[in-house]
Write a protein that holds these residues in place. Structure first.
Motif, PDB file in Angstrom:
ATOM      1  N   ASP A 150       0.850  -1.198   0.000  1.00 11.98           N
ATOM      2  CA  ASP A 150       0.000   0.000   0.000  1.00 11.98           C
ATOM      3  C   ASP A 150       0.884   1.246   0.000  1.00 11.98           C
ATOM      4  OD1 ASP A 150      -1.924   1.904   0.230  1.00 11.98           O
ATOM      5  OD2 ASP A 150      -2.606   1.335   2.237  1.00 11.98           O
ATOM      6  N   PRO A 151       1.166   1.817  -1.156  1.00  7.95           N
ATOM      7  CA  PRO A 151       2.049   2.987  -1.224  1.00  7.95           C
ATOM      8  C   PRO A 151       1.469   4.234  -0.566  1.00  7.95           C
ATOM      9  CG  PRO A 151       1.047   2.550  -3.361  1.00  7.95           C
ATOM     10  CD  PRO A 151       0.696   1.395  -2.483  1.00  7.95           C
ATOM     11  N   ASP A 152       0.170   4.217  -0.240  1.00 10.85           N
ATOM     12  CA  ASP A 152      -0.463   5.395   0.357  1.00 10.85           C
ATOM     13  C   ASP A 152      -0.207   5.516   1.850  1.00 10.85           C
ATOM     14  OD1 ASP A 152      -1.506   6.058  -2.109  1.00 10.85           O
ATOM     15  OD2 ASP A 152      -3.379   4.956  -1.775  1.00 10.85           O
ATOM     16  N   ARG A 157      11.910   2.664   2.916  1.00 10.08           N
ATOM     17  CA  ARG A 157      10.958   2.956   1.850  1.00 10.08           C
ATOM     18  C   ARG A 157      11.384   2.283   0.540  1.00 10.08           C
ATOM     19  NH1 ARG A 157      11.702   8.055   1.673  1.00 10.08           N
ATOM     20  NH2 ARG A 157      10.334   8.465   3.455  1.00 10.08           N
ATOM     21  N   ASN A 158      12.671   2.235   0.285  1.00  3.93           N
ATOM     22  CA  ASN A 158      13.191   1.654  -0.959  1.00  3.93           C
ATOM     23  C   ASN A 158      13.574   0.186  -0.821  1.00  3.93           C
ATOM     24  OD1 ASN A 158      12.980   4.209  -2.175  1.00  3.93           O
ATOM     25  ND2 ASN A 158      15.030   4.789  -1.456  1.00  3.93           N
ATOM     26  N   ALA A 159      13.298  -0.369   0.334  1.00  2.23           N
ATOM     27  CA  ALA A 159      13.616  -1.784   0.582  1.00  2.23           C
ATOM     28  C   ALA A 159      15.087  -2.071   0.335  1.00  2.23           C
ATOM     29  CB  ALA A 159      12.726  -2.692  -0.261  1.00  2.23           C
ATOM     30  N   PHE A 179      17.402  -2.919   2.494  1.00  2.00           N
ATOM     31  CA  PHE A 179      17.951  -4.011   3.277  1.00  2.00           C
ATOM     32  C   PHE A 179      17.500  -5.356   2.707  1.00  2.00           C
ATOM     33  CE2 PHE A 179      17.723  -0.621   6.631  1.00  2.00           C
ATOM     34  CZ  PHE A 179      19.088  -0.456   6.729  1.00  2.00           C
ATOM     35  N   MET A 180      18.351  -6.320   2.753  1.00  2.00           N
ATOM     36  CA  MET A 180      18.035  -7.650   2.235  1.00  2.00           C
ATOM     37  C   MET A 180      16.877  -8.283   2.990  1.00  2.00           C
ATOM     38  SD  MET A 180      19.872  -8.338  -0.346  1.00  2.00           S
ATOM     39  CE  MET A 180      19.598 -10.088  -0.444  1.00  2.00           C
ATOM     40  N   MET A 181      16.707  -7.911   4.247  1.00  2.00           N
ATOM     41  CA  MET A 181      15.654  -8.533   5.051  1.00  2.00           C
ATOM     42  C   MET A 181      14.264  -8.201   4.520  1.00  2.00           C
ATOM     43  SD  MET A 181      15.722  -6.138   8.460  1.00  2.00           S
ATOM     44  CE  MET A 181      14.294  -6.931   9.170  1.00  2.00           C
ATOM     45  N   PHE A 182      14.155  -7.130   3.706  1.00  2.00           N
ATOM     46  CA  PHE A 182      12.852  -6.753   3.200  1.00  2.00           C
ATOM     47  C   PHE A 182      12.619  -7.213   1.761  1.00  2.00           C
ATOM     48  CE2 PHE A 182      11.823  -4.611   6.874  1.00  2.00           C
ATOM     49  CZ  PHE A 182      12.794  -3.686   7.234  1.00  2.00           C
ATOM     50  N   HIS A 183      13.617  -7.838   1.146  1.00  2.00           N
ATOM     51  CA  HIS A 183      13.473  -8.159  -0.268  1.00  2.00           C
ATOM     52  C   HIS A 183      12.330  -9.123  -0.552  1.00  2.00           C
ATOM     53  CE1 HIS A 183      17.786  -6.806  -1.554  1.00  2.00           C
ATOM     54  NE2 HIS A 183      17.005  -5.809  -1.176  1.00  2.00           N
ATOM     55  N   GLY A 184      12.040  -9.986   0.411  1.00  2.00           N
ATOM     56  CA  GLY A 184      10.969 -10.949   0.173  1.00  2.00           C
ATOM     57  C   GLY A 184       9.590 -10.341   0.179  1.00  2.00           C
ATOM     58  N   TYR A 185       9.469  -9.076   0.586  1.00  2.00           N
ATOM     59  CA  TYR A 185       8.152  -8.449   0.685  1.00  2.00           C
ATOM     60  C   TYR A 185       7.887  -7.463  -0.449  1.00  2.00           C
ATOM     61  CZ  TYR A 185       8.345 -10.257   5.421  1.00  2.00           C
ATOM     62  OH  TYR A 185       8.447 -11.083   6.508  1.00  2.00           O
ATOM     63  N   VAL A 186       8.893  -7.206  -1.280  1.00  2.00           N
ATOM     64  CA  VAL A 186       8.731  -6.196  -2.322  1.00  2.00           C
ATOM     65  C   VAL A 186       7.779  -6.691  -3.394  1.00  2.00           C
ATOM     66  CG1 VAL A 186       9.925  -4.833  -4.057  1.00  2.00           C
ATOM     67  CG2 VAL A 186      11.033  -5.324  -1.885  1.00  2.00           C
TER      68      VAL A 186
END
Length: 570
Positions: free
Chosen positions: A521-523, A559-561, A563-570
């Motif tokens: 949700d970008p909002d 916001r730009n993901a 970190f590697m820990m967030f890559h699975g959620y992009v």
């Protein structure tokens, strides 16, 4: 036969009356057929008795000798069963290892014979070396779970009767002591059983005093050490939440508060306090919580979760005034319970639930009506532990219940002539009753889903409450096709509880920091309520200005993901 041909110490075995020792090591010669065999005296007795799969019977053996051997072998078998022990492979009489010859330099003088002796170690008795070579019970249980350890087939067969007897006695102990059956699912139970098995026979269980005093003290000490080594490190690194769970002892009429500390490592029980004289005054509650925080190291506590009662709320505000890095929040599950209670007080809802309870009580207070209902519902029940689930069960069985109360089985029964029976039959036939049941389910179903989230243990609820409460309101609105007149009273109840109790900066921050919602949700960045809650939490939980600036500067990485820990959620 000559006594010199009999192995020393075996003259009492009846088999040696009809068998002599051969010249070849381990061989025997039968007196009747002169056949030479190998395998020892036990195999020889089987050959004389006949009828064994692994040994053909002697054709020249007299009938009285064959009968004597069979009786002797049967006696051995019965004695073995009565003893209920594993076959001892050192038992040279039964398995035939009755003599061993060693040949020296080839001369007659170099040949010497001796008899193999049974092991002096008793079965099941552990020696000193077993303490060094036996795996710990915890490791044995883990290996069995992982499939890394399996007993041999021989042991499984031989130990089956012993295992059945042990399990039977354990089960009898459960029944006698009135223990709940689900305790067998605990790893500690399996570890305890493995430790007893490793000890072997002669194990002496602990006495009442030992369980109550020395072993309890050891367990408390071990738990304290585990908490200090494992949990205290997590508290200092990530912070922790102090949680209070209040309940009333209906027997002693005391108000008890359980204190727990939660961190990413899990929840730890700290203590239980009799607060009968404390809960009536907010200052007393504040002093009690303040003391608990000092014991835990107050700089590690970032959140205090307390009761929703006014005195507790006042104490929470006092804590926040003294400690600028701290938040207090009410129990989310209790707040949602209060929402459901308030909805249950709506006239239309209260009247419908009262009728449903009357229907349920009438059916289950009469065995004949219960049996009748089960025939029509396919043995499905109406009883449920919670009101919302009960309403669901009633709705599911709507058609079957109507068939039952209009069938000949009902109308010809004695129950149809009773005043109470006529009343419940009229409830089932009432169209408004069923429409109101559906109305209740539409109102409470989404809220109950949120309650299951916050009252469960599958995942931390902090990052989901904000989102799920929004979705619950949207689901209620959608179920009534946006007709606000049908749910405005319920929304007023939800908003009242949400605004004064659950609408909290911590929940908004949890929503913002949950990758599942943030990247879908970008909002979120543009939501002033969420952004404001995130900013408030940063300002309060991180007093240091430099750390605040660093955290704010790193928000673009989240916001730009980056970190590697967030890559699975992009």
């Amino acid at each position: 036969m000559d006594s010199e041909n009999q192995p020393n110490g075996r003259s009492k075995d009846p088999g040696w009356k009809y068998v002599t020792k051969g010249s070849i090591l381990g061989s025997t010669i039968f007196c009747f057929c002169k056949k030479i065999t190998h395998g020892g005296i036990y195999r020889a007795k089987q050959y004389l008795a006949g009828g064994y799969r692994n040994s053909k019977g002697c054709q020249l053996c007299p009938a009285h000798v064959r009968e004597e051997m069979r009786e002797y072998l049967e006696l051995l078998r019965q004695n073995k069963q009565n003893a209920e022990v594993l076959p001892d492979f050192d038992d040279v009489e039964e398995y035939g290892y009755d003599e061993v010859e060693e040949v020296g330099n080839g001369s007659q003088q170099g040949r010497r014979k001796f008899q193999a002796q049974p092991s002096k170690k008793q079965k099941g008795v552990k020696g000193p070396m077993d303490m060094f070579f036996t795996s710990p019970p915890e490791q044995v249980v883990k290996n069995r779970k992982d499939g890394k350890m399996k007993q041999s087939t021989i042991n499984e067969i031989c130990k089956k009767d012993l295992g059945d007897k042990a399990c039977k006695e354990l089960a009898n102990w459960f029944y006698d002591a009135g223990l709940p059956f689900n305790v067998v699912n605990h790893d500690s139970f399996r570890i305890a059983m493995e430790a007893v098995a490793q000890h072997g026979t002669g194990f002496k269980p602990p006495s009442y005093h030992e369980v109550r005093v020395p072993y309890l003290a050891k367990a408390v000490k071990s738990t304290d050490e585990m908490v200090k080594q494992v949990h205290h490190e997590q508290w200092a690194k990530y912070g922790c939440s102090l949680m209070s769970d209040g309940w009333r002892d209906s027997v002693a009429h005391k108000d008890i508060i359980n204190f727990l500390v939660n961190s990413p490592r899990g929840s730890v029980f700290v203590r239980s306090t009799d607060a009968s004289n404390v809960v009536k005054n907010s200052d007393n509650i504040y002093m009690m919580l303040d003391q608990m925080m000092e014991e835990i190291r107050e700089q590690n506590v970032v959140q205090v979760v307390i009761n929703n009662a006014p005195n507790y709320k006042a104490a929470g505000k006092l804590l926040m005034a003294k400690r600028k890095h701290l938040y207090w929040t009410p129990c989310a599950a209790h707040c949602i319970d209060l929402m459901l209670e308030d909805i249950g007080n709506i006239q239309r809802v209260r009247q419908t639930l009262k009728r449903a309870i009357t229907l349920n009580g009438y059916i289950y207070n009469r065995t004949g009506v219960v049996n009748m209902m089960r025939k029509f519902t396919g043995k499905r029940e109406l009883l449920r532990p919670a009101t919302t689930r009960f309403a669901t069960a009633i709705q599911v069985q709507k058609i079957d219940l109507r068939k039952m109360f209009t069938s000949d089985t009902w109308t010809k029964s004695k129950y149809a002539k009773e005043q109470a029976g006529k009343h419940v039959a009229s409830i089932v036939a009432m169209p408004t009753f069923w429409s109101n049941i559906m109305y209740i389910l539409k109102l409470t179903g989404p809220i109950v889903s949120v309650l299951r989230l916050v009252d469960g243990e599958k995942k931390p609820a902090m990052g989901y409450i904000y989102h799920d409460m929004r979705k619950a309101k949207e689901a209620i609105s959608s179920s009534f096709n946006g007709d606000e007149s049908k749910y405005k009273d319920v929304f007023a109840i939800i908003d009242k509880r949400w605004e004064c109790q659950l609408h909290h900066p911590l929940h908004a921050s949890g929503y913002y920091l949950n990758p599942r919602f943030y990247y879908s949700d970008p909002d979120i960045e543009e939501d002033p309520e969420v952004s404001s809650g995130m900013h408030q939490c940063i300002m309060r939980l991180i007093p240091n200005k430099d750390d605040q600036s660093k955290l704010t500067a790193e928000k673009h990485m989240y916001r730009n993901a980056s970190f590697m820990m967030f890559h699975g959620y992009v």
